[in-house]
Design an enzyme around this catalytic site. Structure first.
Site, PDB file in Angstrom:
ATOM      1  N   LYS A 230       0.831  -1.197   0.000  1.00 60.82           N
ATOM      2  CA  LYS A 230       0.000   0.000   0.000  1.00 60.82           C
ATOM      3  C   LYS A 230       0.870   1.252   0.000  1.00 60.82           C
ATOM      4  O   LYS A 230       2.012   1.226   0.478  1.00 60.82           O
ATOM      5  CB  LYS A 230      -0.893   0.045   1.245  1.00 60.82           C
ATOM      6  CG  LYS A 230      -1.935  -1.038   1.369  1.00 60.82           C
ATOM      7  CD  LYS A 230      -2.667  -0.883   2.691  1.00 60.82           C
ATOM      8  CE  LYS A 230      -3.715  -1.971   2.896  1.00 60.82           C
ATOM      9  NZ  LYS A 230      -4.881  -1.762   2.037  1.00 60.82           N
ATOM     10  N   ASP A 241      -7.574  -2.843  10.650  1.00 58.88           N
ATOM     11  CA  ASP A 241      -7.960  -3.928   9.750  1.00 58.88           C
ATOM     12  C   ASP A 241      -8.352  -5.194  10.500  1.00 58.88           C
ATOM     13  O   ASP A 241      -8.784  -6.159   9.887  1.00 58.88           O
ATOM     14  CB  ASP A 241      -6.840  -4.214   8.748  1.00 58.88           C
ATOM     15  CG  ASP A 241      -7.375  -4.665   7.399  1.00 58.88           C
ATOM     16  OD1 ASP A 241      -8.542  -4.383   7.104  1.00 58.88           O
ATOM     17  OD2 ASP A 241      -6.622  -5.309   6.646  1.00 58.88           O
ATOM     18  N   ASP A 300      -2.927  -7.686  -1.562  1.00 56.42           N
ATOM     19  CA  ASP A 300      -3.627  -6.744  -0.687  1.00 56.42           C
ATOM     20  C   ASP A 300      -5.099  -7.099  -0.532  1.00 56.42           C
ATOM     21  O   ASP A 300      -5.830  -6.429   0.186  1.00 56.42           O
ATOM     22  CB  ASP A 300      -3.470  -5.316  -1.229  1.00 56.42           C
ATOM     23  CG  ASP A 300      -3.859  -4.262  -0.202  1.00 56.42           C
ATOM     24  OD1 ASP A 300      -3.862  -4.584   1.003  1.00 56.42           O
ATOM     25  OD2 ASP A 300      -4.162  -3.117  -0.598  1.00 56.42           O
ATOM     26  N   GLU A 302      -6.159  -9.753   1.036  1.00 52.42           N
ATOM     27  CA  GLU A 302      -5.815 -10.888   1.898  1.00 52.42           C
ATOM     28  C   GLU A 302      -6.909 -11.234   2.897  1.00 52.42           C
ATOM     29  O   GLU A 302      -7.005 -12.375   3.350  1.00 52.42           O
ATOM     30  CB  GLU A 302      -4.508 -10.595   2.641  1.00 52.42           C
ATOM     31  CG  GLU A 302      -4.625  -9.791   3.920  1.00 52.42           C
ATOM     32  CD  GLU A 302      -5.196  -8.386   3.707  1.00 52.42           C
ATOM     33  OE1 GLU A 302      -5.847  -7.861   4.631  1.00 52.42           O
ATOM     34  OE2 GLU A 302      -4.996  -7.801   2.618  1.00 52.42           O
ATOM     35  N   ARG A 304     -10.097 -11.592   2.593  1.00 54.90           N
ATOM     36  CA  ARG A 304     -11.033 -12.604   2.089  1.00 54.90           C
ATOM     37  C   ARG A 304     -10.400 -13.993   2.083  1.00 54.90           C
ATOM     38  O   ARG A 304     -11.098 -15.003   2.163  1.00 54.90           O
ATOM     39  CB  ARG A 304     -11.531 -12.205   0.703  1.00 54.90           C
ATOM     40  CG  ARG A 304     -10.480 -12.154  -0.370  1.00 54.90           C
ATOM     41  CD  ARG A 304     -10.909 -11.340  -1.579  1.00 54.90           C
ATOM     42  NE  ARG A 304     -10.985  -9.918  -1.269  1.00 54.90           N
ATOM     43  CZ  ARG A 304     -11.400  -8.994  -2.141  1.00 54.90           C
ATOM     44  NH1 ARG A 304     -11.761  -9.348  -3.370  1.00 54.90           N
ATOM     45  NH2 ARG A 304     -11.450  -7.723  -1.796  1.00 54.90           N
TER      46      ARG A 304
END
Length: 452
Positions: A230, A241, A300, A302, A304
């Site tokens: 990112k 997160d 990115d 990740e 899921r």
């Protein structure tokens, strides 16, 4: 010191007050508009009453502003209120007084301080519910607000262990290479590059003959983006997160504190998406607990991946209701903004009940569709499915469709894509980590528990 009454007043009622009060209102410009208030003095200069502009509907946030604005005295609600109104107003007052002070020199604990105004508990309020909702909300906010350096997978496990111990729940942890042995390959792949080993947190509570409820929370304690790293601006808030994990721990706290008659299971894949020589690569193909293969179109995406393994394990017991929370996509924020979580559901009747629960609890969620034609956007040329779509639109939907691949069709499943963060301060909802949908889901669970 005597408790000071808080009185709701409309513009018409304002005109009926005494001449002395009328002069005060005129001098201060108070017109009884919603969210406005006026402190009316006694002749000796003490506060006689607090008048609050009466809104059309008394919701949870009706006096939240007062909880942080009034002088540090005792107050009470002087109006005749329904049980529901009293409960909501008392809850909103308590939620408004949250402060994250863990790193402040003057205080090393979060929550209300003794210097804040105190609302005497309304007799008709549901005190047990308020206590549970406050504990759950403070927990979620604390977990999300903690810096990633102090809230990695190991620390998240510690908090989960403390909750399990407090409510006499069973706890199992699968850590590091044991994830491979126990067949959680995607959780391992996402978290293996971190100094803190990835792990699956598994909490079980309640009696087996009660309705089974399983909660799954995305526990990505920090997301660098992996090798698809990112930008600094996108990474700045990635301590949040693990907001999905925080939310399911909050719901579990409410359910257990209220002693709802359900069989509860909580699954949290706790990882850090880091960069190292053993990090997963773009276009790697991962095995999964389900047995299908996943091509990593972007490292990115990740969250899921770890949820996929956890959801498939959750389906093994075929719960009556399966709910996952995840800070999953920016696309959901584009669609609904940051303050309204997106909700996907395989069962329209359940979706309607949840939406109504959210509206009733002043904790709204909004439905988005599991639009089947978009599933083809996840097709991979080398694996059974890709973790990202081949286009730039409908990202919240394609992410939900990816997760649906790991849910047995007959199970009533809710996926909630949540911000878990207030970008602005609103009455009762200070800027920072936030619990969104926790009370709504708990209300739905209460309904299921009552049905047996």
């Amino acid at each position: 010191m005597a408790s000071i009454p808080i009185v709701f007043v409309s513009e018409e009622q304002l005109h009926a007050e005494s001449e002395r009060y009328q002069s005060w209102f005129a001098a201060t410009g108070f017109r009884a508009e919603a969210e406005s208030y006026s402190l009316v003095p006694e002749a000796d200069g003490t506060i006689a009453k607090v008048y609050v502009g009466k809104p059309e509907t008394l919701d949870t946030w009706g006096i939240s502003k007062l909880a942080v604005a009034l002088p540090a005295n005792h107050y009470h609600l002087a109006d005749s209120l329904t049980d529901d109104q009293a409960t909501k107003l008392y809850l909103g007052w308590k939620l408004a007084q949250y402060k994250f002070t863990h790193y402040k020199q003057d205080s090393r604990s979060s929550g209300a301080t003794s210097q804040q105004p105190i609302l005497d508990p309304p007799a008709q309020a549901d005190h047990a519910y308020v206590d549970a909702a406050v504990e759950a909300t403070y927990l979620v906010r604390d977990l999300v607000n903690m810096p990633a350096g102090d809230m990695g997978p190991a620390q998240l496990e510690e908090r989960a262990r403390a909750i399990a111990t407090a409510y006499q729940a069973d706890l199992q942890i699968t850590t590091g290479d044991d994830l491979l042995t126990q067949n959680y390959p995607m959780i391992h792949a996402v978290g293996r590059a971190s100094d803190q080993a990835p792990r699956l947190i598994d909490i079980n509570w309640g009696q087996s003959h009660h309705p089974s409820i399983t909660l799954v929370g995305k526990g990505v304690c920090f997301d660098s983006g992996g090798l698809d790293i990112k930008a600094a601006s996108g990474m700045k808030l990635m301590k949040k997160d693990m907001g999905g994990a925080a939310h399911v721990l909050g719901i579990a706290t409410m359910v257990m504190k209220l002693n709802l008659p359900v069989r509860l299971r909580v699954l949290i894949p706790a990882v850090e998406n880091s960069i190292a020589g053993n990090a997963m690569h773009p276009l790697d193909v991962l095995n999964t607990r389900k047995g299908i293969t996943v091509e990593v179109g972007n490292t990115d995406a990740e969250g899921r991946l770890v949820l996929g393994d956890a959801l498939w394990e959750a389906c093994r017991e075929q719960p009556k209701l399966l709910v996952d929370f995840a800070t999953l996509t920016g696309a959901a924020r584009v669609a609904l903004g940051t303050e309204l979580p997106a909700m996907f559901c395989t069962d329209e009747a359940t979706a309607d009940r949840l939406r109504q629960s959210g509206l009733q609890a002043d904790d709204p969620l909004w439905p988005l569709p599991l639009h089947k034609p978009y599933r083809s956007m996840l097709d991979s040329k080398v694996a059974d499915i890709s973790n990202i779509s081949n286009g730039s639109f409908g990202g919240a939907i394609t992410a939900a469709l990816f997760l649906q691949e790991f849910v047995i069709p007959d199970i009533s499943w809710i996926h909630i894509d949540v911000m878990a963060w207030n970008l602005r301060s609103l009455p009762g909802r200070p800027e920072g980590g936030e619990a969104m949908g926790v009370r709504a889901i708990t209300d739905l669970i209460r309904q299921i528990a009552a049905e047996g």
